[in-house]
Write a protein that holds these residues in place. Structure first.
Motif, short mmCIF file in Angstrom:
data_model
loop_
_atom_site.label_atom_id
_atom_site.label_comp_id
_atom_site.label_asym_id
_atom_site.label_seq_id
_atom_site.Cartn_x
_atom_site.Cartn_y
_atom_site.Cartn_z
N GLN A 37 0.86 -1.18 0.00
CA GLN A 37 0.00 0.00 0.00
C GLN A 37 0.89 1.22 0.00
O GLN A 37 2.01 1.19 0.52
CB GLN A 37 -0.88 0.02 1.25
CG GLN A 37 -2.00 -0.98 1.16
CD GLN A 37 -2.75 -1.12 2.46
OE1 GLN A 37 -2.19 -0.89 3.53
NE2 GLN A 37 -4.01 -1.49 2.37
N ALA A 38 0.37 2.31 -0.60
CA ALA A 38 1.16 3.54 -0.60
C ALA A 38 0.20 4.72 -0.68
O ALA A 38 -0.87 4.61 -1.26
CB ALA A 38 2.10 3.55 -1.80
N LEU A 42 2.45 9.87 -2.87
CA LEU A 42 3.72 9.32 -3.38
C LEU A 42 3.55 8.61 -4.70
O LEU A 42 4.53 8.35 -5.41
CB LEU A 42 4.32 8.36 -2.35
CG LEU A 42 4.82 9.01 -1.06
CD1 LEU A 42 5.45 7.98 -0.14
CD2 LEU A 42 5.81 10.13 -1.36
N ILE A 43 2.31 8.27 -5.05
CA ILE A 43 2.08 7.59 -6.33
C ILE A 43 1.97 8.62 -7.46
O ILE A 43 2.33 8.34 -8.60
CB ILE A 43 0.80 6.72 -6.25
CG1 ILE A 43 0.91 5.73 -5.09
CG2 ILE A 43 0.55 5.97 -7.56
CD1 ILE A 43 -0.36 4.98 -4.80
N PRO A 45 3.73 11.48 -8.11
CA PRO A 45 4.91 11.97 -8.82
C PRO A 45 5.35 11.07 -9.99
O PRO A 45 5.59 11.60 -11.09
CB PRO A 45 5.97 12.07 -7.72
CG PRO A 45 5.20 12.25 -6.47
CD PRO A 45 3.95 11.44 -6.65
N PRO A 46 5.43 9.73 -9.81
CA PRO A 46 5.82 8.93 -10.96
C PRO A 46 4.79 8.93 -12.09
O PRO A 46 5.14 8.72 -13.25
CB PRO A 46 5.98 7.52 -10.38
CG PRO A 46 6.25 7.73 -8.94
CD PRO A 46 5.40 8.91 -8.58
N THR A 49 5.84 12.10 -13.95
CA THR A 49 7.11 11.95 -14.68
C THR A 49 6.94 10.95 -15.82
O THR A 49 7.59 11.05 -16.85
CB THR A 49 8.26 11.50 -13.77
OG1 THR A 49 7.88 10.31 -13.08
CG2 THR A 49 8.62 12.57 -12.76
N ASN A 103 -1.97 3.17 -12.11
CA ASN A 103 -1.72 3.87 -10.85
C ASN A 103 -2.79 4.93 -10.58
O ASN A 103 -3.17 5.15 -9.44
CB ASN A 103 -0.33 4.51 -10.88
CG ASN A 103 0.77 3.47 -10.70
OD1 ASN A 103 0.96 2.96 -9.62
ND2 ASN A 103 1.46 3.14 -11.78
N ASN A 191 4.30 19.63 -2.01
CA ASN A 191 5.40 19.45 -2.95
C ASN A 191 5.35 18.14 -3.71
O ASN A 191 6.04 17.98 -4.71
CB ASN A 191 6.73 19.54 -2.20
CG ASN A 191 7.02 20.97 -1.78
OD1 ASN A 191 6.50 21.91 -2.40
ND2 ASN A 191 7.80 21.13 -0.73
N ASN A 192 4.53 17.20 -3.21
CA ASN A 192 4.40 15.96 -3.97
C ASN A 192 3.65 16.18 -5.28
O ASN A 192 3.67 15.34 -6.16
CB ASN A 192 3.70 14.88 -3.14
CG ASN A 192 4.64 14.31 -2.09
OD1 ASN A 192 5.82 14.12 -2.35
ND2 ASN A 192 4.13 14.06 -0.90
N ILE A 194 4.15 17.62 -8.26
CA ILE A 194 5.33 18.15 -8.94
C ILE A 194 4.96 18.93 -10.20
O ILE A 194 5.81 19.28 -10.99
CB ILE A 194 6.34 17.03 -9.28
CG1 ILE A 194 5.70 15.96 -10.14
CG2 ILE A 194 6.91 16.44 -7.99
CD1 ILE A 194 6.70 14.94 -10.68
N PRO A 248 10.18 16.92 -11.19
CA PRO A 248 10.34 16.27 -9.89
C PRO A 248 11.63 16.71 -9.21
O PRO A 248 11.92 16.24 -8.10
CB PRO A 248 10.43 14.78 -10.28
CG PRO A 248 11.08 14.79 -11.63
CD PRO A 248 10.60 16.05 -12.32
#
Lengths: 509, 1076
Positions: A37-38, A42-43, A45-46, A49, A103, A191-192, A194, A248
């Motif tokens: 789990q997250a 945090l999911i 930003p990728p 990018t 995601n 800031n997450n 981005i 990022p």
């Protein structure tokens, strides 16, 4: 001997007594090595990018078709590369985008327990719509309603493009609603985020601009009243007036550079990625368009002959138009294609450095979309003024990214507009959008070309490669991986057309 | 155990020791290896008069005249001897593992009578295991059991071993047998750590039916290892053994000594600086003044230059040095071949000391062993030191047996080179025949040639590697097992057993930094040499890995035994809990240069600047099981047996983590059941058996049922973190693979036990296999584990043991045994119509190992040259070269289809000769070293046409749509271009070889000094043996490359060898055994 025996006895007793706790087996299901789990924050930003990388992948395909790039004479390529050839094996980012979309779908369905709740769900919906638009515009149809179900469905059926579009517009509305009606307790992404640094107003405007793109994309098939009604629903939100930039915190470390820079620029050690940089040369159509109008954006979009991003030659101090000589797609005989005369490469406005931000959507594009909506009478805006704002925004983007300032950009834009902008029209809007997207988002330029037919052959001639019989592609072909892993649904989708030169995406004329 | 049982039997038999006799007989009983046998029952036929041999194998008994003595001992053939008037009777007993009355240790340590077993198993006793003084149990078991394939995949200091029973069945999971030591499942690498001298017996449970009680671990069969618990016949015994073996390379691929270094270009190098040509004083390569061809390039690693002719002008290697001198060496091949001379004579010295004693109720066994190994590669060394303590204690109705052992394995071997990271054998094969590797200028680290001014522009000096790149491993093993037994009533026995095995593995490796001189870096010979590629300084590197694993297991077992008239019932109920924690830490700092590693030649990554890379991984799995096992015996000739086990595993999610496994079998001793078969000369005993089992295997790695997040690509960007879902889908709906196995078997004794036969046929279907498939990217994932795929594995196993000649008067005996195995597998289904699944393979190969529907499993696939319908090679008339095919094709299976072994023991008086030979065949292997040797041009293979242009043998060309036999198109090049660039060189089929072989694995000749020492009271035994191993290997003449049993891996993708395995070796030595 006996002592050893006792040690063993104690050991055995311990083992037995610890043997029967509750959760004896289920506790071990928790993976100590990788989290299952997250948090959404945090999911995200990728995801961003990932899209940033995706934008650049089209440079060496659609970038050629749209006259932005050509291939340097130093590289031998197949005839197909010079003649709009598309196959199932043509590099496409189908799997990559679905990997990103998964995601988004995860965040969407797990937002209830997320402290960023409404905001993360809204952002996921917006970015899912963004990704699906690329998929539909590229391929026409795709799994949507049955996607991302894991072992519950390894063989998702394909949905038609119209229904994915319709659903995406609804989801964008929902996202805007989530943002505007978010409870006060929801945590800001900070800031997450981005792209906008947690500014949810900008996210709402981005969603609304994206929605406008979804509507305008259907200009050939939608009724004016439907378009007006749909636009009006969220008109109060407004549209992007600044560039949506992803960063990022790109670093000058292997694998962490700006995605364009890491393919076509300079490695962390300071050496040119010469096979990347030297492969693409400035396309004749784009270079000549800028030159013919004395457009100084040329000096930012393209770099002159023998330039090298690893040295100061990358941008000339006092460039002149004569330093630039583009090569037309497919023209293998041109002196410049042979490498004997000044050719141009990618410029420092498009590829400023290892830490440059990546525009997911520019303000220029937003203005051009608004201009078109106003011109079609779908909004009450001033089409001419929005059109000119688009041109100015394009100057501002390239100048600032390339190290010049806004004042110079505005001054040069004013000169340019006075001499070349003309009266707003669909053709002028799309041609200027094409110029503004030069080498930054060839996929979007190709898509607008398919919708409107602009720029026409005067600016953007067909490939000069001898014996070419193909037209500019109308769609991409589903990748081989789909053919192998989703056979039945793939066959059903292909039965409705999968010819890259003739099958039309639903919004095409 | 057999000794204990023998004594037990004696006590049962001889309630009364006979009296009123005529004369006294004494004698000495020995085993097939010539060693004295204690505990052998000696009985007067037809009476209760009996005794047992003492610890020296001697007996004395008073018997009536003209009586017959019967010698029986578990594990040995029964012998009957008429005494006549003799007073001394010496007997040699032959091994008999097939005795029906033998008690063997089966699954979960349950002891059962051999006659009641309805499945295929084979017991290997300690004497048989240790006959050739093996260092590892794997070595000792090789060739002794039908259906068991043991590969020593390499012959380094501490080689990997692969143990497979009844072929391959799992597509994507381990096919190796489970190893169980005293009831505790251990990891397969433990096999190399256990001292074979500590082993009492290994019972090989060949198939799933035999192993069904192991539940999810049963499908691959089991090696049930039982360790010694002590001598059970009185006085303490001290035994010392030394075995010293020398090891030498037995053969290398034939290397050519005819042609010099060069790349074989047919014209001058394009990059050659013109000023160097062809001034004889400055010339550093030889250019033919008439043709302009460069024919000797003295710094090349390839060997496609001109013929050696002793020309003094060419008597050098490498280009001119900084001072314009040359490295002088005659222009001719050096004898002995320096590449072979590089390897030294290795040794393995085993010292083994045991101390044991006790009786049937209380016994102890202590052993110490040290095995010291020096490899054939200079400076390679290894060592294994172990201590083992075990025993039995009895307190009334309670008894306990225990063992504790500790072993440490150490190895220090050469690592990869600094440039390409390749092994030393490969760098050796890149040296020309005129390179004097044994010259101090090259092998002395203080020489300037050692790394700088290096004569070979492209490949490092192998000696540099020996000194500067090392891999040091240390593995510590600890095991402890305690079993408590309580005979509550005569019908109820309770056992509690707990044990652990702990392994800690450390790997330290380093490669030193390399500094080149500016002269070398300037690439003075314009060769694009390594120095100029690397630069002045090549960073050193160091890495460290620690992994530790534990198995903890406990069983509670209740055994109920009751007899109801003719019916005898044994019910076993049990519970097992097994836990397997594993952890792994890895840290590495590559690119540590001298300024980062700030103390020279000190390879500890703490003493560095800059960041360390590393990783951390842990896992724990648990298995909880309940099981039952029922044996019903009717009149001791018909046995029905069934077992059931329910496993709960932490590997699968709750809700479907519980599974049932079961087996059933029937054993019918027809010679006891049918009256007319008794007391006749032909069949002394016979048993038919059938078995059916339904077992499974959870083959997924831990934590594979829940999706996980990876660190996003490129993340972290400084302080910006990011994660994304992993692209492979962790399927929560997975269930165990299922294996259904059926087998029938026949065991027979013929001619009074002179010939024993054990044959069986098995058929197993493993379905619902767990393997990764590609899935549509629109699922969000690109791969997922699914349950799919069926593999059938079937085969025959036949074992025969015969006493060909036995003459107790002349004390001559010849025992001959053999076993034969045929295994056929077939992939019946994969997934969703997919026909081919890639198992894996060595990177760089034009081919890989696959599962293909309709084919045996696994098979090698590679690319062939194009062939016409008759199979002749199609050549391109433009250059006379073959044309490369464009698809991978199946070229053969990689697991042997046939295995045969012959064991024989000939004993005469106090001499005993034991030999073992093995055959394997029906499979192929990829000899990558062949491809690589063609690249370097060092193989003799490349000289078969004298490096001249030739007509490709048995070839055709296409002419007007027809294939015409080629007798006119010569290859345009018979030198490097053909051997390194042509389709022949590129096609994998050029290096696919028939993997068949015959090996004479072991020969040992033993002399027992019992006659010499019979009057020395403190000395109870003395034997001396000379031993040879792998003395002869016969193989198809095309396989000039290496031992087909080698493999680059111990995983499923067998059938591939590369240059990381050393050439095959031969061992010979001697062994001395003393008993006090």
């Amino acid at each position: 001997m006996k002592r050893l025996l006792y040690i063993n006895l104690i050991f055995a007793t311990l083992l037995f007594s610890t043997g029967c706790k509750k959760g004896f087996l289920t506790d071990l299901a928790v993976n100590p090595n990788q989290p299952s789990q997250a948090p959404a924050s945090l999911i995200l930003p990728p995801i961003l990018t990932g899209y940033a990388t995706n934008i650049y992948f089209s440079s060496a395909t659609m970038g050629l078709w749209m006259g932005y790039n050509s291939i340097s004479g130093g590289y031998s390529v197949t005839n197909n590369t010079m003649t709009y050839y598309v196959s199932a094996a043509t590099p496409s980012n189908w799997d990559g985008i679905f990997g990103i979309l998964k995601n988004c779908a995860y965040i969407e369905s797990n937002s209830a327990s997320d402290p960023n709740g409404a905001y993360s769900e809204a952002v996921a919906k917006i970015l899912k719509a963004y990704g699906y638009q690329i998929i539909v515009d590229g391929y026409g149809t795709a799994p949507y309603s049955e996607a991302f179900q894991g072992s519950a469905n390894f063989f998702p059926k394909y949905d038609d493009g119209q229904s994915i579009y319709d659903s995406s517009i609804v989801q964008l509305d929902n996202a805007i609603n989530l943002i505007t009606n978010a409870p006060a307790t929801v945590t800001n992404l900070g800031n997450n985020d981005i792209m906008f640094g947690g500014d949810m107003t900008l996210w709402a405007q981005f969603a609304n601009t994206l929605k406008l793109r979804f509507i305008i994309r259907q200009s050939n098939i939608i009724s004016a009243s439907d378009a007006q009604a749909e636009i009006a629903k969220t008109a109060s939100i407004g549209y992007l007036t600044e560039d949506a930039l992803i960063n990022p915190g790109y670093l000058n470390t292997a694998g962490k550079q700006n995605p364009y820079w890491t393919s076509y620029g300079v490695d962390p050690g300071g050496s040119l990625y010469s096979d990347g940089y030297n492969y693409l040369r400035g396309g004749g159509a784009a270079v000549d368009f800028f030159k013919s109008k004395n457009d100084p954006r040329l000096f930012f979009a393209y770099a002159p002959d023998n330039s090298d991003p690893s040295t100061s030659d990358f941008s000339k101090v006092d460039p002149v138009f004569g330093d630039y000589d583009g090569v037309y797609y497919g023209d293998r005989d041109a002196a410049s294609a042979q490498g004997t005369k000044g050719t141009v490469g990618i410029g420092h406005g498009v590829m400023p450095g290892f830490n440059a931000s990546v525009p997911l959507m520019t303000a220029a594009e937003s203005y051009f979309l608004q201009a078109e909506a106003a011109f079609r009478g779908w909004t009450s805006g001033d089409a001419q003024s929005l059109y000119e704002s688009g041109i100015t925004a394009s100057f501002e983007y390239l100048y600032t990214a390339g190290g010049d300032n806004v004042a110079d950009a505005d001054a040069d834009a004013a000169t340019y507009i006075a001499a070349n902008a003309g009266t707003v029209s669909i053709q002028n809007i799309i041609v200027q959008k094409w110029a503004a997207l030069a080498d930054m988002n060839p996929f979007e330029a190709w898509t607008e070309y398919r919708r409107t037919g602009y720029p026409n052959a005067t600016i953007l001639p067909l490939t000069k490669f001898p014996g070419n019989s193909r037209a500019i592609p109308t769609k991409l072909m589903y990748p081989t991986s789909e053919q192998n892993t989703n056979q039945d649904n793939y066959k059903a989708a292909v039965a409705k057309g999968n010819d890259p030169q003739s099958t039309k995406v639903f919004w095409m004329k | 155990m057999r000794r204990f049982l023998a004594l037990f039997a004696v006590l049962m038999l001889s309630g009364v020791l006979a009296s009123a006799q005529d004369h006294s007989v004494k004698g000495h009983v020995t085993g097939p290896d010539g060693n004295s046998l204690p505990g052998i029952t000696v009985q007067v036929k037809g009476s209760n008069t009996a005794t047992a041999t003492n610890s020296n194998g001697q007996f004395e008994l008073t018997v009536p005249a003209n009586s017959t003595l019967v010698f029986t001992g578990v594990g040995f053939s029964e012998e009957s001897l008429k005494i006549g008037n003799r007073n001394v009777i010496d007997v040699s007993l032959s091994a008999d593992t097939k005795r029906l009355n033998e008690v063997v240790v089966t699954a979960l340590g349950i002891k059962r009578q051999a006659r009641s077993l309805g499945y295929g198993s084979q017991n290997v006793a300690s004497t048989e295991l240790n006959v050739s003084k093996p260092v590892t149990i794997g070595e000792g078991l090789t060739g002794k059991v039908a259906g068991l394939q043991i590969n020593t995949v390499d012959n380094g200091v501490d080689p990997g071993i692969r143990v497979v029973l009844r072929g391959y069945r799992h597509l994507n999971a381990d096919n190796q047998a489970l190893i169980v030591v005293d009831g505790i499942a251990v990891r397969s690498n433990f096999l190399s750590s256990l001292n074979p001298n500590d082993v009492a017996s290994v019972n090989v449970l060949k198939g799933a039916s035999a192993a069904a009680l192991y539940g999810v671990d049963a499908t691959n069969g089991v090696l049930v290892i039982t360790t010694k618990k002590g001598a059970e016949h009185g006085k303490p015994v001290i035994e010392f053994n030394n075995t010293t073996m020398l090891e030498r390379i037995s053969y290398m691929p034939p290397l050519q000594e005819q042609f010099s270094m060069g790349s074989g270009e047919t014209g001058p190098y394009a990059w050659a600086p013109p000023s160097f040509v062809p001034d004889q004083t400055k010339q550093y390569y030889y250019q033919n003044p008439y043709t302009g061809q460069i024919q000797y390039v003295p710094y090349e690693n390839q060997n496609y230059g001109m013929e050696f002719n002793g020309d003094p002008n060419l008597g050098y290697i490498g280009g001119p040095l900084a001072d314009s001198t040359f490295f002088k060496t005659p222009f001719k091949a050096i004898t002995p071949d320096p590449r072979r001379a590089f390897f030294q004579t290795g040794y393995r010295i085993q010292n083994n000391l045991t101390y044991s004693g006790g009786d049937s109720k209380n016994s102890y066994f202590l052993s110490l062993q040290d095995v010291s190994t020096k490899g054939v590669v200079p400076h390679d060394q290894g060592r294994r030191t172990s201590i083992y303590l075990a025993g039995v204690k009895t307190f009334g109705k309670f008894s306990a047996n225990y063992n504790l052992s500790y072993a440490q394995r150490y190895s220090n071997t050469v690592g990869g080179d600094y440039f390409q990271g390749t092994g030393v054998y490969w760098n050796l094969l890149n040296q020309g025949a005129n390179v004097p590797l044994e010259d101090p200028r090259l092998n002395n680290p203080s020489s300037t040639f050692f790394n700088d001014n290096y004569y070979n522009a492209y490949y490092p000096n192998p000696w540099w590697q020996i000194y500067n790149s090392r891999v040091i491993t240390k593995t510590n093993y600890f095991t402890g097992v305690l079993a408590l037994n309580f005979q509550a009533f005569n019908w109820l026995n309770l056992t509690y057993r707990a044990g652990t095995q702990y392994t800690s593995f450390d790997n330290n490796n380093y490669t030193a930094a390399v500094n080149f001189s500016p002269y070398q870096v300037s690439d003075p010979w314009a060769a694009s040499n390594t120095a100029s590629t690397v630069g002045l300084h090549k960073n050193g590197s160091a890495g460290y890995t620690n992994a530790n694993a534990r198995n903890i297991s406990q069983d509670i077992i209740a055994t109920l035994h009751k007899t109801f008239g003719d019916l005898d019932a044994t019910l076993i109920l049990g519970n097992n809990i097994t836990e397997k924690p594993y952890g792994n830490d890895y840290s590495s700092q590559t690119n540590v240069n001298s300024s980062q590693l700030f103390i020279d030649n000190f390879y500890n990554t703490d003493y560095r600047i800059g960041e360390l890379t590393g990783s951390h991984y842990v896992e724990t799995t648990r298995l909880v099981s309940g099981y039952g096992d029922l044996t019903l015996g009717y009149k001791n000739f018909l046995f029905a047996h069934g077992s059931f086990r329910r496993d709960y595993s932490s590997l699968l999610p709750k809700g479907h983590n519980a599974y049932n496994f079961w087996s059933t079998d029937l054993s019918w001793v027809f010679t006891d059941a049918i009256k007319s078969l008794q007391n006749q000369d032909l069949i002394s005993y016979g048993k038919l058996r059938v078995a059916y089992s339904n077992t499974g295997d959870i083959t997924i790695a831990p934590y594979n049922v829940q999706n996980v997040f990876d660190v996003g690509a490129g993340f972290p960007y400084g302080s910006q973190a990011g994660v994304g879902l992993d692209g492979s889908y962790r399927n929560p709906n997975l269930v165990p693979e299922k294996t259904v196995e059926k087998e029938v078997g026949l065991e027979m004794g013929l001619f009074h036990g002179r010939i024993n036969l054990d044959a069986d046929y098995y058929y197993s279907l493993t379905s619902g296999q767990t393997f990764p498939v590609s899935v549509s990217g629109t699922t969000g994932y690109t791969s997922a584990f699914v349950n799919s795929g069926d593999v059938v594995s079937q085969g025959f196993e036949i074992g025969i043991n015969a006493t060909v000649i036995q003459n107790n008067v002349s004390r001559f005996k010849w025992d001959l045994g053999g076993n034969f195995t045929w295994n056929g597998s077939n992939v019946q289904d994969l997934y969703q119509g997919s026909k081919d699944f890639n198992i894996g393979g060595y990177t760089g190969l034009t081919g890989s190992v696959h599962a293909v529907v309709g084919q045996p499993f696994p098979v090698l696939e590679t690319v062939d040259v194009q062939r016409d319908p008759q199979g002749k090679v199609i050549i391109d008339p433009a250059n006379g070269f073959p044309i490369l095919g464009d698809t991978l094709q199946v070229v053969g299976q990689v697991s042997p289809k046939y295995m045969a072994n012959i064991n024989t023991t000939i004993s005469w008086k106090n001499f005993s000769l034991n030999m073992q030979a093995s055959y394997q065949g029906g499979n192929v292997f990829y000899a990558y070293v062949g491809s690589q040797l063609n690249f370097t041009g060092t193989s003799k293979f490349t000289t078969q046409n004298g490096r001249q242009n030739f007509i490709y043998p048995n070839s055709v060309y296409l002419d007007n749509g027809k294939y015409v036999d080629n007798n006119k198109y010569y290859t345009v090049d018979g030198n490097a271009n053909f051997w390194t660039n042509s389709a022949f060189a590129q096609a994998g089929t050029s290096y696919i070889e028939n993997a068949a072989f015959w090996k004479l694995r072991n020969v040992s000749l033993t002399y027992d000094f019992k006659d010499v020492i019979q009057n020395i009271h403190w000395l109870h035994g003395l034997t001396f043996s000379v031993i040879g191993k792998n003395l002869i290997m016969l193989r198809p003449s095309q396989n000039v490359w290496t031992d087909p049993e080698f493999s680059y891996t111990t995983a499923n993708d067998q059938g591939i060898t590369n240059y990381d395995q050393l050439p095959p070796t031969r061992q010979y030595g001697a062994s001395l055994n003393i008993k006090f």
